[in-house]
Design an enzyme around this catalytic site. Sequence first.
Site, PDB file in Angstrom:
ATOM      1  CG  ASP A 274      -2.127   0.961   0.989  1.00 31.40           C
ATOM      2  OD1 ASP A 274      -2.055   1.775   0.043  1.00 31.40           O
ATOM      3  OD2 ASP A 274      -3.099   0.898   1.756  1.00 31.40           O
TER       4      ASP A 274
HETATM    5  C1  BGC Z   1      -4.949   3.477   0.129  1.00 36.21           C
HETATM    6  C2  BGC Z   1      -5.071   2.500  -1.027  1.00 36.21           C
HETATM    7  C3  BGC Z   1      -4.937   3.241  -2.332  1.00 36.21           C
HETATM    8  C4  BGC Z   1      -3.615   3.972  -2.329  1.00 36.21           C
HETATM    9  C5  BGC Z   1      -3.375   4.743  -3.607  1.00 36.21           C
HETATM   10  C6  BGC Z   1      -3.726   4.357   0.034  1.00 36.21           C
HETATM   11  O1  BGC Z   1      -3.803   5.422   0.924  1.00 36.21           O
HETATM   12  O2  BGC Z   1      -4.937   2.763   1.347  1.00 36.21           O
HETATM   13  O3  BGC Z   1      -6.305   1.843  -0.970  1.00 36.21           O
HETATM   14  O4  BGC Z   1      -5.024   2.358  -3.408  1.00 36.21           O
HETATM   15  O5  BGC Z   1      -3.610   4.907  -1.259  1.00 36.21           O
HETATM   16  O6  BGC Z   1      -4.234   5.801  -3.721  1.00 36.21           O
END
Ligand code: BGC
Length: 756
Positions: A274
């Site tokens: 993530d």
């Molecule tokens: C989130 C993800 C997301 C990523 C990119 C993170 O803060 O937890 O779900 O895909 O950001 O935007």
Amino acid sequence: MLKKVFLIVVFIILPHLSERAALASLPPQLTDKASINEVIKAMTLEEKVKMVVGSGMPGMFGIPKAEIEGAVGVTHAIPRLGIPALIFADGPAGLRINPIREGIPNTYYTTAFPIETLLASTWDTEMVEAVGSAIGDEAKEYGVDILLAPALNLHRNPLGGRNFEYFSEDPLLTGKMGASYVKGVQSQGVGATLKHFVANNQETNRMQIDTVVSQRALRELYLRGFEIAVKESKPLAVMSAYNQINGVPASENKELLTTILRKEWNFNGFVMTDWFAGKDPIAQMRAGNDLIMPGEQKHITRLIHAVKSGLLDEEILDRNIKHILKTVVKTPSFKGYEYSNQPNLEEHAQVARKVASEGMVLLKNDEKTLPLDKNAKIGLFGNTQIETIKGGTGSGIVQAKYTVSIAEGLEKQGFKLHQGLLSSYKAYVLSLRQLPEYKSKPGPLGIEFGLVTPRIPEKPIPSNELQDVVKDTDSGIITIGRISGEFEDRENEKGDFLLTNEEQSMIETVSEAYHQAGKKVTVVLNIGGPIEVASWREKVDSILLAWQPGQEAGHAVADILSGKVNPSGKLSTTFPMKYNDVPSAKSFPGTPKDNPKVVIYEEDLYLGYRYYTTFDVKPAYEFGYGLSYTSFHYENLEVEKKKNNIHLNLNVKNVGDVKGREVVQVYLTSPNGKLEEPLLELKAFEKTKELKPLEHQLVEFTLNLNDLASFDEKKSLWVVEKGRYKVNIGTSSESILQSTTFRIDEDIIVERVNDY
Ligand code: BGC
């Protein structure tokens, strides 16, 4: 003759030789899966490291914006080896890219579909596949390779700030919905990503929190949805979570990312972190977290140094790169797909509208309050009629061109809204939004992550205004709205889980006035997760849970209220009577309360309806619940025990007077064996086709051994314990209409797995 030989040499042989010489000096090119090993061999160490670290957060920290503005991640290209950069974009309710690009007159709007919780409430796998396919098409036509969705975390607690991005409290429903979503997206040639792997069930301190959970609860609940989706839909990517699981960060967790995901489940894609997750890139590489996203220079420097100093085996990098390249060769960028920037937004809006009405749940409908007469005159109350909420905020937001408000949707469908009341709401909302304290502001990561819009108090309704409206209209509708999003959990407070005083009094006074006039009142809940309903539901005649239904919100609400669509949504998550009834109420979001470091999943297997049914705690509206404008009769349940499975069939008949669809749910009660079991567990479901009055459908189910198995933590194996199993078939987890039993004579070991 000599001249002829010369000519042959000069014009036929020499060009080929020089071509071959030139080819021989070219490094190998990525052409297909078979070329991957040679390509990796030809990489320098720096190139290898760049393959496993993204090229930075586009548009932030001095990194240029991605070519596809609003895309959140880009991988490094290595042109000399024929490797293109891949483009990644969110998210679950539709593609998240920026609709406006500086200096370019064209727009890049995408379709805002309903939130995942509504998608799951359809219990319609085909419908969800169609949504996935439309989102995949938008990704492909806007130049995106990997969609960062679907999200498969469970609703452990109703206050989870991102629950709206997740399907359900149940792993089977989650897994089936996830698999359908992935199949749809990937049918377009774009990769889907299962996220956030795993046990990322809260936003509070999400990057540090240590989730303490038993292996059995992990295997039977939190991992299960991912397992189903991996096995049934072969996603190209998985995103590891921010949190730790029993002391090890998800992105550094080899047992999860390699042993379980790859070895036990045969996952064949690549794993990414993530965004900005984890601390130790070396541990991430070793664990099988193939790609670090969005990637920072410090990761590159650290990994190069680690290989040079012998800390990290280069073969681990090679293995991870291989996982990534196996995916690269399947992407639109690799195939040189010429995207149009013109997906069919009109067609997708129709998909969004249809699925929205399929997933709305009719919670209450006394004396057939709904559907309303098509020409009904309506008094529409509540700020949310104007500021209708299409979805939550954070990375799950979608920048759609419009949202059809509830007021607009009702008017468009021919309902006569009380114009004085409508104008007074419009003026009220508009004027309050001018005040500095109610102005929307960009969220912590800018406007692309959605606006933080402070709630404005419900408009006071002077009693003379109310009396006039009641006199001039046939019935009242009250809208209640809630929004939540990434970075924060919700609160068990007024204005969030609880209604505000103004909302309570709006419900009370409006209902009283209509009831005194012998007229009825409906509440439309435009919310992303459960709220408290027990204290006010008796005051109104009907309640429609519209969830956050995407850009076609108002149309879909009107489709249900008018009876154009007969509601067939069923709750994918429990609405408790009060927050303290929730099995994780005490342990969420962890300890110490003011700054949680650890969250202990004390409820273990007893999540959602598994808890309410086993311990006989009555919820306000149970898992699986939802009314229809017609009714169904279940009959002739038959069970047949075959060698490796149990076959069930029954007849479902529409016994009401309008056409409609039913969701048939199969819950299993396991015998009292060595392993403790919840009273009921969902094992299968099927949504019927649209049945006309008196029409019936034979519904069939096959339960395989692994559907029946429980996880024996001591022995690390899946076992079907001997004894008598009860099959309960019903229309919700509390409403079982048919049941039967079958016996298993000896314990059956279905699979031995690694002891996690
Ligand atoms: C989130 C993800 C997301 C990523 C990119 C993170 O803060 O937890 O779900 O895909 O950001 O935007």
